[in-house]
Scaffold this active site. Sequence first.
Site, PDB file in Angstrom:
ATOM      1  N   ASP A   1     -32.303  -4.672   9.112  1.00 64.87           N
ATOM      2  CA  ASP A   1     -33.094  -3.754   9.933  1.00 64.87           C
ATOM      3  C   ASP A   1     -32.365  -3.480  11.244  1.00 64.87           C
ATOM      4  OD1 ASP A   1     -35.158  -3.782   8.042  1.00 64.87           O
ATOM      5  OD2 ASP A   1     -36.031  -5.579   8.923  1.00 64.87           O
TER       6      ASP A   1
ATOM      7  N   HIS B   1     -32.210  -9.790   7.094  1.00 67.44           N
ATOM      8  CA  HIS B   1     -32.993 -10.503   6.075  1.00 67.44           C
ATOM      9  C   HIS B   1     -32.090 -10.787   4.866  1.00 67.44           C
ATOM     10  CE1 HIS B   1     -37.125  -9.623   7.693  1.00 67.44           C
ATOM     11  NE2 HIS B   1     -36.534  -8.543   8.170  1.00 67.44           N
TER      12      HIS B   1
END
Length: 497
Positions: free
Chosen positions: A254, A268
């Site tokens: 992100d 992630h």
Amino acid sequence: SFFQEQTTPTNRSICLVSTSLPNLTMAPRSRVALAAVVGGTAVMAQQPGTMQAEVHPRLAIQECDPNSGCQYQEKSLTIDANWRWANVAGKNCYLNTDEWDQSFCPDGETCARQCGIEGANYESTYGVSSSWDSVNLKFVTKTQYSNNYGSRLYLMEDDDTYKMFKLLNKEFTFTVDASQLTCGLNGALYFVEMDAKGDMSATNTAGAKYGTGYCDAQCPHDVKWIKGSANSRNWNNTAVPPVGHYGCCCAEMDLWEANSRATAYTPHPCQNSGSIKCEGTTCGDTLIGQRYDGVCDKDGCDYNNYRMGEKNFYGKGAQFQINTEKPVTVVTQFITDNGQDNGNLVEVKRIFLQDGKVIENSVASILGDAKNSITDDFCSVQKNMFGDTNDFARKGGLKQMGEAMDRGMVLVISLWDDTQVNMLWLDSTYPTNVPSSTPGVSRGPCAGGESSKPAFLRSTFPDSSVRFSGIKYGPIGSTYNSQRRLEAEEEAAANFV
């Protein structure tokens, strides 16, 4: 996608709602997708439809070189398959009761073989418009048949293939105008390890052209079509959004999740390569107590300036170092251990440009030192201070994240609200049953409560929007470093309307 219990729930809820005849589709973004309900119906599918041609909005990006400068590449965008109308001869495959039509969909593979997915009316139906190197996403778009809430788009290499970015030892730059995004909304730009062809197969001949193949680190169950099959097994139409038996997991980086009040960037990592269709423990479902047992790090290691203790760094007004009343250029650098493209990822660094100035990321003062970027050490210290499970390290940390980046990732641009926890994990106090004075709980200045709920946002702020422009990528220092490039960035930002 299910809401995250503690640290950073990234359920990306995205929706399209209608009260009349079908014409569109439903859409989830990872994190929980906003759904598209058409004629009270959300429809999606896997074969190319025959009722409306697909014409991708164009978007120019730049590839940069430190010696020769930046060169434009003409690319395009496609909207996720879940937003699109899926039908058999004009009849919905997914009903207004949030159930699959058993005459077309007795099982997932038969459903995928029979249902056709249509082209999109991007601006009139989904509120998506592009102009040369910029794209604007509108929150609520009303049509004769439906109301659409948010969108999720993917950058294309050509009409049938997603562009795959490999950004180790490189930087990625874009300009964003988040001035029209209030508390509870999220204009996001991020990468996921989707398949370049959108998992095209015998039962998915639509492929990337029609926005198939979505996955992310939340292993979302609200994706209606996974790996060429409808996700219809054990379909729960009472959940919000409705969910199926399977999820789809892949690594996620992100770069930007933000509104005008708060922002975060978050890696992630996942233990798997590429995307996988998950079930059971592999998905790591929060609601059944298996959040940290799956293949992906759902919490991630976030750098949220407000959460890191700098409450005057990012926000609306001249009192903030980054004033979200104006566009801002965002640079993200992916540093390797050997300074080469084949090295291991060891740092993710953030730089801002606004009003002719280069602004370094704020330091994480809450941690008691001068860290201002994401490293494995930063993540360990942060998780320990906040009392969070360090699933980031368990899932391989930055090295594992870097391996996904080296294989190639797809650029995603979205605007969404959060039907599960109202975006509190980004811009307010979360979790809500812990004092806001607890380290790591206060994530932004928003009050939360009713004013952050999707129903309130959709009725009160329908004209909210986010604009992304000036996308560039190249070796470290090539996208913004010279005064000439800086002036060009600021000129482009000033021309935003």
